[in-house]
Enzyme design. Structure first.
Site, PDB file in Angstrom:
ATOM      1  N   GLY A  70     -28.761  18.715 -54.676  1.00  0.00           N
ATOM      2  CA  GLY A  70     -29.081  19.580 -55.813  1.00  0.00           C
ATOM      3  C   GLY A  70     -29.785  18.875 -56.959  1.00  0.00           C
ATOM      4  N   HIS A  94     -27.637  12.217 -52.579  1.00  0.00           N
ATOM      5  CA  HIS A  94     -29.070  12.327 -52.870  1.00  0.00           C
ATOM      6  C   HIS A  94     -29.280  11.632 -54.219  1.00  0.00           C
ATOM      7  CE1 HIS A  94     -28.756  15.482 -49.911  1.00  0.00           C
ATOM      8  NE2 HIS A  94     -29.929  16.026 -50.163  1.00  0.00           N
ATOM      9  N   GLU A 109     -34.395  10.752 -56.188  1.00  0.00           N
ATOM     10  CA  GLU A 109     -35.355  11.716 -55.637  1.00  0.00           C
ATOM     11  C   GLU A 109     -36.272  12.217 -56.755  1.00  0.00           C
ATOM     12  OE1 GLU A 109     -33.467  15.138 -53.913  1.00  0.00           O
ATOM     13  OE2 GLU A 109     -35.301  15.847 -52.930  1.00  0.00           O
ATOM     14  N   ASP A 121     -35.169  17.070 -44.159  1.00  0.00           N
ATOM     15  CA  ASP A 121     -34.498  17.613 -45.348  1.00  0.00           C
ATOM     16  C   ASP A 121     -34.315  19.135 -45.211  1.00  0.00           C
ATOM     17  OD1 ASP A 121     -33.283  17.672 -47.806  1.00  0.00           O
ATOM     18  OD2 ASP A 121     -35.079  17.227 -48.985  1.00  0.00           O
ATOM     19  N   ASP A 122     -35.410  19.888 -45.314  1.00  0.00           N
ATOM     20  CA  ASP A 122     -35.370  21.355 -45.225  1.00  0.00           C
ATOM     21  C   ASP A 122     -36.597  21.816 -44.417  1.00  0.00           C
ATOM     22  OD1 ASP A 122     -33.153  21.829 -47.224  1.00  0.00           O
ATOM     23  OD2 ASP A 122     -34.595  20.814 -48.524  1.00  0.00           O
TER      24      ASP A 122
HETATM   25 ZN   LIG Z   1     -31.501  17.023 -49.065  1.00  0.00          ZN
END
Ligand SMILES: [Zn+2]
Length: 320
Positions: free
Chosen positions: A163, A190, A193, A271-272
């Site tokens: 997030g 995470h 980033e 990741d996504d």
């Molecule tokens: Zn992630």
């Protein structure tokens, strides 16, 4: 080198970031599903931090329970197998589980049984629970009992903190992380980033991480680079994700090249894949084409990923 045939491992993928318009179309052809491909298409392009966060509004309808993640998981695992992925850790959003441990265990036991059916003989899948950083320390603490119960039931192997990084340090969650660490869960954070190296220091100091997700900005601090080299701390690299959310301005600026040069311990991840319309095989292709990664580099990534996996932490699981 035939990239398709290389065995692959993925450690960093969010189940709620897997749905793409193409997958929504495939699912709707077989079962009722509340998000149509045309509607989801409106969430694209995802090419900035704002458009990335906006994407999640388009899948709000399926969050809050496992119901619609059954066909998503089945589609995702079929895609992983087609890419010769042998081991995958998948982050589940906490919102699927709820705060009641007995209910969460029952929900995840059923979902786990579905995963067992879908993974087949060639792929091993393990789950982590992911919680957003944009929570209060009290909210995080309230989730702890449920997360520990899922771990003790052998249903998850670890915990991930994801997030919005800006303004949401790990420090206030120190007590929760100490208990997760004490209980033996694998811990992924995470960090680095969208914030500078101070965020990676914060994660290391207060979160007991076994792995750092992204870690892009740690390369700005020579002391951190040295530390990751000495301790061989694992970094989950996600190049396409980092370009699309503008963690790096251009692929050419991605630190994966430096990580290879320095012999750091890292994996390669999507990741996504739905949000970024990418695949693990595509990430391999990208590094081969842009930076000349070869079979030896990919073999090293495979070994590092295998050693960094959390499967060995799994508690015995009762069969249902
Ligand atoms: Zn992630």
């Amino acid at each position: 080198m035939n990239i398709s045939l290389l065995p692959k491992i993925e450690l960093h993928c969010h189940l709620d970031g897997v749905l793409s318009p193409g997958m929504a179309r495939d699912i709707q052809q077989t079962a009722p599903f509340p998000i149509g491909p045309a509607e989801l298409q409106r969430a694209y392009p995802v090419d900035s931090l704002d458009s990335f966060f906006n994407w999640w509004n388009f899948i709000a309808l399926i969050k809050g329970s496992f119901t619609h993640f059954y066909p998503i998981l089945a589609n995702h695992l079929a895609r992983l197998k087609a890419q010769n992925v042998t081991y995958a850790e998948i982050m589940l959003p906490f919102s699927c589980l709820g705060n009641d441990p007995a209910q969460a265990i029952a929900g995840l036991q059923a979902f786990r049984a579905w995963a067992d059916q879908q993974q087949g003989e060639t792929l091993q899948v393990e789950f982590l629970v992911a919680v957003g950083r944009n929570r209060s320390a009290q909210e995080m603490e309230a989730r702890l009992e449920c997360i520990l119960a899922l771990y003790q039931a052998g249903l998850i192997v670890g915990f991930a903190l994801a997030g919005p990084e800006q303004g949401n340090p790990v420090h206030p969650f120190q007590r929760t992380f100490a208990q997760l660490h004490e209980a033996g869960l694998g811990i992924e954070i995470h960090a680095g980033e969208w914030c500078g190296p101070e965020s990676v220091w914060d994660a290391l100091q207060y979160g007991y991480p076994d792995r750092i997700g992204h870690g892009v900005s740690l390369f700005q601090d020579p002391r951190l680079v040295a530390l990751f080299g000495e301790r061989q701390l694992h970094i989950e690299m996600c190049p396409t994700s980092n370009v699309k959310t503008q963690s790096v301005a251009r692929l050419e600026d991605h630190p994966v090249v430096k990580a290879r040069e320095l012999g750091l311990n890292f994996s390669l991840n999507t990741d996504d894949p739905g949000t970024f319309l990418c695949s693990l095989e595509g990430e391999y292709e990208l590094l081969a084409t842009a930076f000349g990664f070869d079979a030896r580099d990919f073999a090293r990534i495979y070994q590092n990923s295998w050693r960094a996996r959390f499967a060995s932490r799994r508690q015995p699981r009762a069969s249902i």
